[in-house]
Design a protein around this motif. Sequence first.
Motif, PDB file in Angstrom:
ATOM      1  N   TRP A   1     -20.929 -12.557 -22.484  1.00  0.00           N
ATOM      2  CA  TRP A   1     -19.993 -12.283 -23.574  1.00  0.00           C
ATOM      3  C   TRP A   1     -20.173 -10.864 -24.089  1.00  0.00           C
ATOM      4  CZ3 TRP A   1     -18.309 -16.918 -26.964  1.00  0.00           C
ATOM      5  CH2 TRP A   1     -17.046 -16.647 -27.502  1.00  0.00           C
ATOM      6  N   ARG A   2     -21.430 -10.467 -24.094  1.00  0.00           N
ATOM      7  CA  ARG A   2     -21.684  -9.078 -24.513  1.00  0.00           C
ATOM      8  C   ARG A   2     -21.090  -8.085 -23.524  1.00  0.00           C
ATOM      9  NH1 ARG A   2     -24.556  -6.698 -28.289  1.00  0.00           N
ATOM     10  NH2 ARG A   2     -25.298  -5.151 -26.814  1.00  0.00           N
ATOM     11  N   ALA A   3     -21.057  -8.496 -22.284  1.00  0.00           N
ATOM     12  CA  ALA A   3     -20.455  -7.623 -21.283  1.00  0.00           C
ATOM     13  C   ALA A   3     -18.952  -7.505 -21.538  1.00  0.00           C
ATOM     14  CB  ALA A   3     -20.723  -8.160 -19.887  1.00  0.00           C
ATOM     15  N   GLU A   4     -18.361  -8.571 -22.038  1.00  0.00           N
ATOM     16  CA  GLU A   4     -16.935  -8.543 -22.354  1.00  0.00           C
ATOM     17  C   GLU A   4     -16.688  -7.778 -23.647  1.00  0.00           C
ATOM     18  OE1 GLU A   4     -15.653 -10.425 -19.115  1.00  0.00           O
ATOM     19  OE2 GLU A   4     -14.337  -9.653 -20.661  1.00  0.00           O
ATOM     20  N   ASN A   5     -17.606  -7.964 -24.574  1.00  0.00           N
ATOM     21  CA  ASN A   5     -17.399  -7.410 -25.903  1.00  0.00           C
ATOM     22  C   ASN A   5     -18.764  -7.045 -26.465  1.00  0.00           C
ATOM     23  OD1 ASN A   5     -16.994  -6.935 -28.580  1.00  0.00           O
ATOM     24  ND2 ASN A   5     -15.808  -8.787 -28.961  1.00  0.00           N
ATOM     25  N   HIS A   6     -19.036  -5.746 -26.466  1.00  0.00           N
ATOM     26  CA  HIS A   6     -20.401  -5.343 -26.795  1.00  0.00           C
ATOM     27  C   HIS A   6     -20.765  -5.575 -28.253  1.00  0.00           C
ATOM     28  CE1 HIS A   6     -19.414  -1.602 -28.949  1.00  0.00           C
ATOM     29  NE2 HIS A   6     -18.325  -1.675 -28.235  1.00  0.00           N
ATOM     30  N   ARG A   7     -19.764  -5.917 -29.058  1.00  0.00           N
ATOM     31  CA  ARG A   7     -20.090  -6.161 -30.463  1.00  0.00           C
ATOM     32  C   ARG A   7     -20.602  -7.581 -30.701  1.00  0.00           C
ATOM     33  NH1 ARG A   7     -14.669  -4.901 -32.609  1.00  0.00           N
ATOM     34  NH2 ARG A   7     -14.257  -5.132 -30.404  1.00  0.00           N
ATOM     35  N   MET A   8     -20.563  -8.367 -29.650  1.00  0.00           N
ATOM     36  CA  MET A   8     -21.009  -9.740 -29.801  1.00  0.00           C
ATOM     37  C   MET A   8     -22.531  -9.776 -29.939  1.00  0.00           C
ATOM     38  SD  MET A   8     -19.556 -12.514 -30.044  1.00  0.00           S
ATOM     39  CE  MET A   8     -17.972 -12.394 -29.239  1.00  0.00           C
TER      40      MET A   8
ATOM     41  N   ALA B   1     -37.549  -4.455 -22.555  1.00  0.00           N
ATOM     42  CA  ALA B   1     -36.871  -3.171 -22.501  1.00  0.00           C
ATOM     43  C   ALA B   1     -35.532  -3.244 -21.774  1.00  0.00           C
ATOM     44  CB  ALA B   1     -37.768  -2.152 -21.825  1.00  0.00           C
ATOM     45  N   LEU B   2     -35.153  -4.413 -21.304  1.00  0.00           N
ATOM     46  CA  LEU B   2     -33.912  -4.473 -20.531  1.00  0.00           C
ATOM     47  C   LEU B   2     -32.689  -4.452 -21.437  1.00  0.00           C
ATOM     48  CD1 LEU B   2     -34.638  -7.114 -17.769  1.00  0.00           C
ATOM     49  CD2 LEU B   2     -34.754  -4.638 -17.621  1.00  0.00           C
ATOM     50  N   ASP B   3     -31.764  -3.647 -21.070  1.00  0.00           N
ATOM     51  CA  ASP B   3     -30.527  -3.545 -21.846  1.00  0.00           C
ATOM     52  C   ASP B   3     -29.540  -4.604 -21.368  1.00  0.00           C
ATOM     53  OD1 ASP B   3     -27.911  -2.705 -22.772  1.00  0.00           O
ATOM     54  OD2 ASP B   3     -28.854  -0.786 -23.253  1.00  0.00           O
ATOM     55  N   GLN B   4     -29.044  -5.368 -22.323  1.00  0.00           N
ATOM     56  CA  GLN B   4     -28.121  -6.464 -21.988  1.00  0.00           C
ATOM     57  C   GLN B   4     -26.867  -5.984 -21.249  1.00  0.00           C
ATOM     58  OE1 GLN B   4     -28.226  -9.790 -22.916  1.00  0.00           O
ATOM     59  NE2 GLN B   4     -30.022  -9.804 -24.240  1.00  0.00           N
ATOM     60  N   ARG B   5     -26.498  -4.759 -21.533  1.00  0.00           N
ATOM     61  CA  ARG B   5     -25.240  -4.291 -20.948  1.00  0.00           C
ATOM     62  C   ARG B   5     -25.408  -3.834 -19.509  1.00  0.00           C
ATOM     63  NH1 ARG B   5     -24.400   0.625 -24.269  1.00  0.00           N
ATOM     64  NH2 ARG B   5     -26.631   0.590 -23.864  1.00  0.00           N
ATOM     65  N   PHE B   6     -26.657  -3.577 -19.107  1.00  0.00           N
ATOM     66  CA  PHE B   6     -26.880  -2.985 -17.794  1.00  0.00           C
ATOM     67  C   PHE B   6     -26.983  -4.047 -16.703  1.00  0.00           C
ATOM     68  CE2 PHE B   6     -29.045   1.133 -19.526  1.00  0.00           C
ATOM     69  CZ  PHE B   6     -27.881   1.425 -20.221  1.00  0.00           C
ATOM     70  N   THR B   7     -25.862  -4.639 -16.370  1.00  0.00           N
ATOM     71  CA  THR B   7     -25.851  -5.651 -15.311  1.00  0.00           C
ATOM     72  C   THR B   7     -24.978  -5.152 -14.170  1.00  0.00           C
ATOM     73  OG1 THR B   7     -23.900  -6.677 -16.278  1.00  0.00           O
ATOM     74  CG2 THR B   7     -26.035  -7.522 -16.992  1.00  0.00           C
ATOM     75  N   PHE B   8     -25.052  -5.847 -13.050  1.00  0.00           N
ATOM     76  CA  PHE B   8     -24.185  -5.468 -11.934  1.00  0.00           C
ATOM     77  C   PHE B   8     -22.720  -5.660 -12.310  1.00  0.00           C
ATOM     78  CE2 PHE B   8     -27.957  -6.272  -9.112  1.00  0.00           C
ATOM     79  CZ  PHE B   8     -28.045  -4.968  -8.657  1.00  0.00           C
ATOM     80  N   GLU B   9     -22.461  -6.712 -13.076  1.00  0.00           N
ATOM     81  CA  GLU B   9     -21.066  -6.984 -13.461  1.00  0.00           C
ATOM     82  C   GLU B   9     -20.470  -5.801 -14.225  1.00  0.00           C
ATOM     83  OE1 GLU B   9     -23.609  -9.094 -14.136  1.00  0.00           O
ATOM     84  OE2 GLU B   9     -23.166 -10.560 -12.572  1.00  0.00           O
ATOM     85  N   ASN B  10     -21.322  -5.124 -14.971  1.00  0.00           N
ATOM     86  CA  ASN B  10     -20.820  -4.018 -15.796  1.00  0.00           C
ATOM     87  C   ASN B  10     -20.884  -2.678 -15.096  1.00  0.00           C
ATOM     88  OD1 ASN B  10     -20.367  -5.721 -17.822  1.00  0.00           O
ATOM     89  ND2 ASN B  10     -22.093  -5.095 -19.098  1.00  0.00           N
TER      90      ASN B  10
ATOM     91  N   ALA C   1     -30.113  -3.854 -13.792  1.00  0.00           N
ATOM     92  CA  ALA C   1     -29.243  -4.842 -13.153  1.00  0.00           C
ATOM     93  C   ALA C   1     -30.031  -5.650 -12.123  1.00  0.00           C
ATOM     94  CB  ALA C   1     -28.046  -4.152 -12.500  1.00  0.00           C
ATOM     95  N   VAL C   2     -30.904  -4.980 -11.400  1.00  0.00           N
ATOM     96  CA  VAL C   2     -31.740  -5.685 -10.428  1.00  0.00           C
ATOM     97  C   VAL C   2     -32.620  -6.691 -11.169  1.00  0.00           C
ATOM     98  CG1 VAL C   2     -33.639  -5.438  -8.784  1.00  0.00           C
ATOM     99  CG2 VAL C   2     -31.754  -3.786  -8.744  1.00  0.00           C
ATOM    100  N   ALA C   3     -33.233  -6.227 -12.246  1.00  0.00           N
ATOM    101  CA  ALA C   3     -34.125  -7.112 -13.006  1.00  0.00           C
ATOM    102  C   ALA C   3     -33.374  -8.317 -13.570  1.00  0.00           C
ATOM    103  CB  ALA C   3     -34.786  -6.331 -14.136  1.00  0.00           C
ATOM    104  N   TRP C   4     -32.201  -8.084 -14.124  1.00  0.00           N
ATOM    105  CA  TRP C   4     -31.415  -9.195 -14.661  1.00  0.00           C
ATOM    106  C   TRP C   4     -31.079 -10.201 -13.580  1.00  0.00           C
ATOM    107  CZ3 TRP C   4     -31.642 -10.300 -19.399  1.00  0.00           C
ATOM    108  CH2 TRP C   4     -31.555  -9.341 -20.406  1.00  0.00           C
TER     109      TRP C   4
END
Length: 498
Positions: free
Chosen positions: A102-109, A157-166, A215-218
Amino acid sequence: MWILPAEALSRVVLPSWTWGDVVVAEAVRIRDVGASVGAHESEWARVLSHLKAEVGEAAYASWLRPMRVERVDDGEAIVSAPTRFLRDWVVNHYADRLLALWRAENHRMTGVSIVVGAPRGGGLDGSSERRENAHSPTVAEPAVVVEMGDDKTQFAALDQRFTFENFVVGKPNELAHAAARRVAEACASAVHTVPFNPLFLYGGVGLGKTHLMHAVAWHVRRQACDRKVIYLSAEKFMYQFIRALRFKSTMDFKEQFRSVDLLMIDDVQFISGKDSTQEEFFHTFNALVDQNRQIVISADKSPSDLEGLEERMRSRLGWGLVADLHPTTYELRLGILQSKAEHSGVRISQKVMEFLAHKITSNVRELEGALNRIIADMQLIGREVTLETAQELLRDLLRSCERRVTIDEIQRRVAEHFNIRLSEMTSERRARAVARPRQIAMYLAKQLTTRSLPEIGRKFGGRDHTTVMHAVRKIEELTLSDRALAEDVELLRRMLQS
Ligand code: ADP
Ligand code: MG
C-alpha cells in the motif's frame, strides 16, 4: 451485495501493546461513515492484485478476497475482515506485505488497521441491526494496527519504498535490475543457489544502487524469512569492526557476518584505504564465497576504478558479475516520474512531467525531490501545477542543474561527436550526415540554454526560428523511436552538463 453499516469505523486506539512487530490496539469504536473510501478503492484493488500475484490464487481467495477497505484517515487505512479468525490470519501472514504494497501505491500511507467487520451480503452478522443502531457508537472487535518502521532486526535500515515493484526498469539499469532479481530469487529459492558471486553494482550517485539492494533484501525476507540477510553500508561495517577491535570482540564480529546467507555492503568505496578493515572485509568475503554464500556489493565506481583498494581485493570483487547503472535517459526519467506520481495518487500534467524529465537530468534523487516539491505544493495550495508554476517552484533547483552551457560549446561538441566540421553547423548543406547533427545541436541549445528560438537560429547561420522549432520537434520525435540517436543525445547532454 454488502451493505456498509451506516457508520464507518473511526479508530480510537486505546492503550496498545506490541505483539511481534505489530501493535495491537484494544478497541475500535464505530462511528459515522467515511467519505474517503472511494478514492482509495483503486489503490486497494492494486494492492490486492499484487498480493494475489505473490501468494497465489488459492491463498488469495481464502484470506484476502473477503477483506474490504472501510476508510482511510490521515494515512491510516482501516480494512475489515469478516471474522476474527480471518483477521488474525491476515495479520500474522500478510500484514507487513499489505502495508508495504500500500505504501508503494501511496507513500503517505503509514498504517493499516485490520478490524473485524460485518460480512458482505448482510445476514448473519446482523448488519441490519447495525444499521438501526447507526448513531449509537458501539465497541467492535479488537483491531490490529500495523505500524511502520521500528523493526529492530537487521532490516531496520530497509526502506519500505525500495522494492522491485517500485523500481522502474529502462535501458540504463536493465542489467543491474535483472542481476539483482536473479540474486534475490536464487537466494530465496528452496535450493539456495548463487548465480554470481559477488554481484557488484556500480554507478553514480542517486541511480538506484541502494534501491536495488533493499529490493533484494525485501524479496528474500518475504519469500524465505529463515534466510539470514545482512545489509549495511560500508561505513557501518567499518564502524562495527573498529568497535569490535576496541572491545576485543572480533570473534563475535566475524561470526555475525560469517553465518549469513546473503551479505550486502553498500558504498564500498568508503572502505578503500582503511587497511585493517579491508583486511577483515577480504577475509569475511573469502569465507562467505567459499561457503557459497551470496554477496552483493555496491560502489560508485567499477572494481578496477576504485582507488585505494588492494590489488587482490580489486580482482576478487570483479570475479562475479559487475553490472553498472548508467545515467538515466529521458524515457527512464519520465517513466520514473509517472510511476511516482501515480503512487502518490496525485494527478500531474504530462507537460510538467516532460519538463522535469528534460531539465533534471542529474540523478533520480533530485528528480524525486523536484516531484515531491510539486506534489507538496499541489496538496498545500490545492491547485493544479502548470508548467509556469513548476518553473517558478523549482527555480533554484533548475538553476543549480544548469551549468552555463553556450551554443558555441554545443556546436563544437556535437560536431566532434559526429565527426563533422564545425562549419557545418552554420552551413546550408542539407545532407542527412550534417543536417541531423545540426538539428541535434539546435535541440540541445534549446534544452540547455535560455536562448530564444530566434537567437538560436541566428547562431546557426542565420536560420529562421521556425527552422529551429522544427529541429527541436524532429529530435524530440526521433528520441522516442531511434534508440541510437536517443543515446547520442543523452551522451552529449551529459558531456555538456558535466
Ligand atoms: P544510489 O544508492 O545509487 O545513490 P538510490 O538507490 O538511493 O541511489 O536512489 C535514489 C532515489 O532514486 C531513491 O529514492 C530511489 O528510490 C530512486 N530511484 C533510483 N532509480 C530508480 C528507478 N529505476 N525507479 C524508481 N526509483 C528509482
Ligand atoms: Mg546508495
